[in-house]
Design an enzyme around this catalytic site. Structure first.
Site, PDB file in Angstrom:
ATOM      1  N   SER A 177       0.871  -1.178   0.000  1.00 23.44           N
ATOM      2  CA  SER A 177       0.000   0.000   0.000  1.00 23.44           C
ATOM      3  C   SER A 177       0.904   1.222   0.000  1.00 23.44           C
ATOM      4  CB  SER A 177      -0.846  -0.010   1.278  1.00 23.44           C
ATOM      5  OG  SER A 177      -1.396   1.254   1.560  1.00 23.44           O
TER       6      SER A 177
ATOM      7  N   TYR B  70      -1.894  -1.347  10.627  1.00 19.96           N
ATOM      8  CA  TYR B  70      -1.839  -1.481   9.166  1.00 19.96           C
ATOM      9  C   TYR B  70      -0.507  -0.943   8.626  1.00 19.96           C
ATOM     10  CZ  TYR B  70      -3.651  -1.160   4.337  1.00 19.96           C
ATOM     11  OH  TYR B  70      -3.858  -1.295   2.990  1.00 19.96           O
TER      12      TYR B  70
HETATM   13  P1  NAD Z   1     -11.224  -6.508   0.296  1.00 18.97           P
HETATM   14  O1  NAD Z   1     -11.739  -6.375   1.693  1.00 18.97           O
HETATM   15  O2  NAD Z   1     -12.146  -6.260  -0.870  1.00 18.97           O
HETATM   16  O3  NAD Z   1     -10.551  -7.951   0.111  1.00 18.97           O
HETATM   17  C1  NAD Z   1      -9.729  -8.525   1.105  1.00 18.97           C
HETATM   18  C2  NAD Z   1      -9.978 -10.015   1.095  1.00 18.97           C
HETATM   19  O4  NAD Z   1      -9.123 -10.601   2.072  1.00 18.97           O
HETATM   20  C3  NAD Z   1     -11.424 -10.358   1.480  1.00 18.97           C
HETATM   21  O5  NAD Z   1     -11.983 -11.251   0.542  1.00 18.97           O
HETATM   22  C4  NAD Z   1     -11.279 -11.002   2.867  1.00 18.97           C
HETATM   23  O6  NAD Z   1     -12.246 -12.015   3.121  1.00 18.97           O
HETATM   24  C5  NAD Z   1      -9.866 -11.563   2.770  1.00 18.97           C
HETATM   25  N1  NAD Z   1      -9.311 -11.756   4.108  1.00 18.97           N
HETATM   26  C6  NAD Z   1      -9.205 -10.847   5.099  1.00 18.97           C
HETATM   27  N2  NAD Z   1      -8.720 -11.420   6.201  1.00 18.97           N
HETATM   28  C7  NAD Z   1      -8.524 -12.738   5.899  1.00 18.97           C
HETATM   29  C8  NAD Z   1      -8.058 -13.859   6.646  1.00 18.97           C
HETATM   30  N3  NAD Z   1      -7.747 -13.770   7.942  1.00 18.97           N
HETATM   31  N4  NAD Z   1      -7.969 -15.055   6.015  1.00 18.97           N
HETATM   32  C9  NAD Z   1      -8.329 -15.187   4.719  1.00 18.97           C
HETATM   33  N5  NAD Z   1      -8.791 -14.161   3.976  1.00 18.97           N
HETATM   34  C10 NAD Z   1      -8.888 -12.954   4.568  1.00 18.97           C
HETATM   35  O7  NAD Z   1      -9.963  -5.543   0.242  1.00 18.97           O
HETATM   36  P2  NAD Z   1      -9.108  -4.952  -0.970  1.00 18.97           P
HETATM   37  O8  NAD Z   1      -9.355  -3.500  -0.971  1.00 18.97           O
HETATM   38  O9  NAD Z   1      -9.238  -5.713  -2.227  1.00 18.97           O
HETATM   39  O10 NAD Z   1      -7.650  -5.171  -0.342  1.00 18.97           O
HETATM   40  C11 NAD Z   1      -6.742  -6.161  -0.773  1.00 18.97           C
HETATM   41  C12 NAD Z   1      -5.335  -5.738  -0.369  1.00 18.97           C
HETATM   42  O11 NAD Z   1      -5.047  -4.484  -0.969  1.00 18.97           O
HETATM   43  C13 NAD Z   1      -5.140  -5.566   1.138  1.00 18.97           C
HETATM   44  O12 NAD Z   1      -3.879  -6.083   1.524  1.00 18.97           O
HETATM   45  C14 NAD Z   1      -5.168  -4.065   1.310  1.00 18.97           C
HETATM   46  O13 NAD Z   1      -4.407  -3.650   2.430  1.00 18.97           O
HETATM   47  C15 NAD Z   1      -4.538  -3.615   0.004  1.00 18.97           C
HETATM   48  N6  NAD Z   1      -4.858  -2.221  -0.355  1.00 18.97           N
HETATM   49  C16 NAD Z   1      -6.161  -1.817  -0.516  1.00 18.97           C
HETATM   50  C17 NAD Z   1      -6.416  -0.479  -0.826  1.00 18.97           C
HETATM   51  C18 NAD Z   1      -7.833   0.053  -1.026  1.00 18.97           C
HETATM   52  O14 NAD Z   1      -8.004   1.277  -1.120  1.00 18.97           O
HETATM   53  N7  NAD Z   1      -8.845  -0.795  -1.115  1.00 18.97           N
HETATM   54  C19 NAD Z   1      -5.352   0.410  -0.975  1.00 18.97           C
HETATM   55  C20 NAD Z   1      -4.043  -0.056  -0.808  1.00 18.97           C
HETATM   56  C21 NAD Z   1      -3.808  -1.380  -0.500  1.00 18.97           C
END
Ligand code: NAD
Length: 260
Positions: A142, A155
């Protein structure tokens, strides 16, 4: 030399037939987009998520295998496949609270899912990649792997740790044709982020566009949310044969946030 000499050759489409990928958090958002992109390039995809319904849905869409696993549980991580050529460490979660009020068990859970699980998965899958003299590790970090924000201690700590882990994997994997990199998105359009925009607009009595520009994207010169597909495109690019020398890097997809 004619100007034609400078015409770039068309970029080859990324083709990964015969490769096996494992995507954590593959049931939703960025992970789902990565699973679809990798399957589209011909890879077999293991979709790992604690949410069984979404894991199965994405496995259905990609022709892959669902694995319903809580990554916070090391014994459950031990059940995941080891014959993996492409590891996408993507699963993550957020908790927002000042340091003085941050629940220690929530801090520890975030480290387990976002640092320990990627470590355990590297430990499990690298021997297969080393044996095949080819591998790709992409860690979905991120902008918070490179910059801090208040109230996001767990985080920010976890993403900074993931950056370090990724670089160590790059150094150790290099002799075996294994690369390890991070992608560093700013805010990505997900249901969670769209909900935050609506709530803040209502709370402050301002338009959603203004929340986006002045609150969420205050530190981003480019005032738009990233789409999950844009992150997946970068991940796919890092998995391609032409990216063999790109390793140990962190690729910001942050609209210029970290340039400031
Ligand atoms: P999201 O919530 O849509 O997807 C995350 C997925 O991880 C979900 O399906 C959830 O069920 C799964 N998950 C969470 N904890 C878990 C566990 N203990 N065991 C198994 N599965 C688990 O989120 P996203 O926005 O697609 O985020 C994905 C990655 O991208 C993350 O690492 C997040 O930090 C990173 N990210 C997101 C953003 C944003 O703005 N959305 C920005 C930068 C980085």
């Amino acid at each position: 030399m004619t100007s034609d000499s400078f015409a770039p050759a068309p970029l080859p489409a990324v083709s990964l037939p015969g490769r096996t990928a494992l995507v954590t958090g593959g049931g939703s958002g960025i992970g789902r987009a990565c699973a679809l992109a990798l399957a589209g390039a011909g890879a077999t995809v293991h979709v790992v998520d604690r949410d069984g319904e979404t894991a199965k849905a994405v496995a259905g869409e990609t022709g892959g295998q669902p694995h319903v696993v809580d990554l916070a549980d090391p014994a459950a991580v031990d059940t995941l496949p080891t014959a993996v050529d492409i590891l996408i460490n993507n699963a993550g979660l957020q908790h927002v609270a000042p340091l003085t009020e941050f629940p220690p068990e929530r801090f520890e859970l975030i480290q387990r899912v976002m640092v320990t699980a990627p470590f355990l998965l590297l430990r499990r899958t690298l021997p297969h990649m080393y044996a095949g003299r080819w591998g790709r590790v992409v860690n979905v970090s991120s902008v918070h792997g490179l910059r801090a924000s208040p109230y996001k201690s767990a985080y920010v700590a976890a993403k900074h740790a993931l950056e370090g882990l990724s670089k160590v994997a790059a150094l150790e994997g290099a002799p075996y044709g294994v690369t390890s990199n991070c992608v560093n998105p700013g805010y990505v359009r997900t249901p969670l982020v769209e909900g935050q925009i609506r709530d803040q607009a209502a709370a402050h009595g301002i338009a959603p566009d203004q929340v986006l520009a002045d609150v969420l994207l205050a530190r981003s010169p480019v005032k738009r949310l990233l789409e999950a597909d844009e992150v997946a495109a970068a991940v796919l690019w890092l998995c391609a044969p032409h990216a063999a020398s790109v390793t140990g890097v962190s690729l910001p997809l942050d609209g210029g946030w970290t340039a400031g």
